[in-house]
Design an enzyme around this catalytic site. Sequence first.
Site, short mmCIF file in Angstrom:
data_model
loop_
_atom_site.label_atom_id
_atom_site.label_comp_id
_atom_site.label_asym_id
_atom_site.label_seq_id
_atom_site.Cartn_x
_atom_site.Cartn_y
_atom_site.Cartn_z
N ASN A 159 -8.35 2.64 13.28
CA ASN A 159 -7.42 2.74 12.15
C ASN A 159 -6.96 1.32 11.83
O ASN A 159 -6.49 0.61 12.70
CB ASN A 159 -6.22 3.60 12.53
N TYR A 164 5.64 6.61 3.60
CA TYR A 164 4.73 7.66 3.11
C TYR A 164 3.76 8.20 4.16
O TYR A 164 3.60 9.41 4.28
CB TYR A 164 3.94 7.10 1.92
N ASP A 168 10.80 10.53 -5.68
CA ASP A 168 9.55 10.39 -4.92
C ASP A 168 9.75 9.32 -3.85
O ASP A 168 10.64 8.48 -3.97
CB ASP A 168 8.37 10.04 -5.84
O1 LIG Z 1 2.21 6.51 -7.73
P1 LIG Z 1 1.06 7.22 -7.09
O2 LIG Z 1 -0.18 6.38 -7.11
O3 LIG Z 1 0.85 8.60 -7.61
O4 LIG Z 1 1.37 7.32 -5.52
C1 LIG Z 1 2.55 7.79 -4.98
C2 LIG Z 1 2.52 9.28 -4.75
O5 LIG Z 1 1.41 9.63 -3.89
C3 LIG Z 1 1.90 10.21 -2.69
O6 LIG Z 1 1.83 11.63 -2.73
P2 LIG Z 1 0.63 12.48 -2.12
O7 LIG Z 1 0.29 13.58 -3.02
O8 LIG Z 1 -0.50 11.58 -1.70
O9 LIG Z 1 1.17 13.06 -0.74
P3 LIG Z 1 2.40 13.99 -0.34
O10 LIG Z 1 2.03 15.41 -0.64
O11 LIG Z 1 2.56 13.74 1.12
O12 LIG Z 1 3.61 13.57 -1.10
C4 LIG Z 1 3.33 9.78 -2.60
O13 LIG Z 1 4.08 10.70 -1.84
C5 LIG Z 1 3.76 9.76 -4.03
O14 LIG Z 1 4.08 11.06 -4.47
N1 LIG Z 2 -7.68 3.49 6.73
C1 LIG Z 2 -8.27 3.05 7.78
O1 LIG Z 2 -7.70 2.91 8.84
C2 LIG Z 2 -9.72 2.66 7.57
C3 LIG Z 2 -10.51 2.24 8.80
C4 LIG Z 2 -11.75 1.45 8.41
N2 LIG Z 2 -11.37 0.18 7.84
C5 LIG Z 2 -12.62 2.26 7.44
O2 LIG Z 2 -12.67 1.95 6.28
O3 LIG Z 2 -13.21 3.22 7.87
MG LIG Z 3 3.87 12.56 -2.89
#
Ligand SMILES: O=P(O)(O)OC[C@H]1O[C@H](OP(=O)(O)OP(=O)(O)O)[C@H](O)[C@@H]1O
Ligand SMILES: NC(=O)CC[C@H](N)C(=O)O
Ligand SMILES: [Mg+2]
Length: 512
Positions: free
Chosen positions: A101, A258, A367
């Site tokens: 990761n 997040y 958010d």
């Molecule tokens: O501005 P953006 O590019 O839209 O990114 C931000 C959004 O993306 C994520 O939600 P996501 O749906 O990935 O996950 P969650 O269900 O855990 O909130 C985060 O929680 C925000 O809601």
């Molecule tokens: N998000 C990550 O941790 C990515 C691990 C690795 N750099 C890949 O692309 O698979």
């Molecule tokens: Mg979200």
Amino acid sequence: MCGVVGVAAHEPVNQVLYDALTVLQHRGQDAAGIVTMKDGRFYLRKDNGMVRDVFMTRHMMRLIGEFGVGHVRYPTAGTSSSAEAQPFYVNSPYGITLAHNGNLTNAETLAKELYQDDLRHLNTNSDSEVLLNVLAHEIQALGKTQPTPDDIFTAISSMYKRLEGAYAVVALITGQGLIAFRDPNGIRPLVYGERVSADGQTEYMVASESVALTGSGFKVVRDVKPGEAIFIDLNHKLHTYQCIEPKEYTPCMFEYVYFARPDSIIDNISVYKARLRMGEKLAQKIRKEWGEDHDIDVVIPIPDTSRTSAMELALNLNVKYREGFMKNRYIGRTFIMPGQQQRKKSVRQKLNAVPLEFKNKNVLLVDDSIVRGTTCHEIIQMARDAGANKVFFASAAPPVKYPNVYGIDMPVRSELIASGHTVEEVRQIIGADRLIFQDLDDLIEAVQDTKHSKVEGFDCAVFDGKYITGNITEEYLNCLQEQRNDKAKANGIEVINNTPDTPVDMTGVQEN
Ligand SMILES: O=P(O)(O)OC[C@H]1O[C@H](OP(=O)(O)OP(=O)(O)O)[C@H](O)[C@@H]1O
Ligand SMILES: NC(=O)CC[C@H](N)C(=O)O
Ligand SMILES: [Mg+2]
């Protein structure tokens, strides 16, 4: 952000690895993989898709052994081909398999060194394959048929000197055991714990988040320290070693904002409590800037991640908290989906408004963060369509203005809505009546927990452009931007070492 897990047990580990990966699914939805180890052999299953889709009963039955590692992937390098799903494998020395990761920021230089100096072949553009080969090279350089734990730590120490960037890694070495290590800043999380088997013996799990451990009956021992490696040998003896002088202890702030699950404890900081405090701080700012007559009738979170902070924000504003958007539980996280089209479509598939909570009301939508602006843009329109009078918007994190280079796939400045735009401009683009962001100092105060945690600061580069490893050049960022913008990814040429829908299987385990 990927999720990693490693287990050293006294009974088959296939199920416990599977269970842990399902708990870590929120960290990566693109691909999943497990390797187990038995009698000097590895057994592998990996492919694109969610955990539940990758592992069928027939695969599980073939994953034999009491040691194993697993991975859920959210790509930040290379392509999303199944050939780059993890764990990766090299056959020499001994046979090593690894799950990573994070993101190496000197992967290109290392790849050249591996080819020219170390005479090693790389078959993909994945930085994780680079990492594995650097590790393998350093272990090989020991020249030992039976390395001691000290030898293994010596090799890992040499590897640390070559790597730059972020990494939390679990790996297996045949005939030796399970290793795990974490970058010198502790940017990516890694925690280990133990449990006692039915016959009274100690078993270990190492994973990206504590929830993976507690969900499988392991008790958290502690976080792996920045620059530290742990090694569990085949007799289940745990060895730990500080391989390199730790740098400033600065985990990634975005984990708390997040990525991580709220019920995880990362570096002794409760993600849940941190998010509550984010809500509290944001409420203070709203009171200060919008005054007591803020005109908000109801606070509505954007599920899932913002729920915790929105709840506390509402409480501190003394305004009703209502679940005005219902989430389709079968749709995953939007932000970590690979393409903008898919992300946009999925916001509408995922969330649906309850008109009762919007009709003729001034709503404050909350958010956790605004990154590309995909979610808030769609959601504000949905609130208006549901009859809202005024739509205010609050982000529990500051504006995201800079690319991430440590394991979150936001490499392109122009794709970040707040980059190059003032708050007022962002407000206009997303169509809110009012917009407010958390201040960075408040966010840091909300997350920092000096009473329980030794963390000295956070990697906040996405908010302030200060890259904690200190070696990120404009040239590197430009290069990343070219390789990983949405368009380039969509046109990406898959590196072929197998057809994209056939997993690489180097262990002789055949698909049904
Ligand atoms: O501005 P953006 O590019 O839209 O990114 C931000 C959004 O993306 C994520 O939600 P996501 O749906 O990935 O996950 P969650 O269900 O855990 O909130 C985060 O929680 C925000 O809601
Ligand atoms: N998000 C990550 O941790 C990515 C691990 C690795 N750099 C890949 O692309 O698979
Ligand atoms: Mg979200």
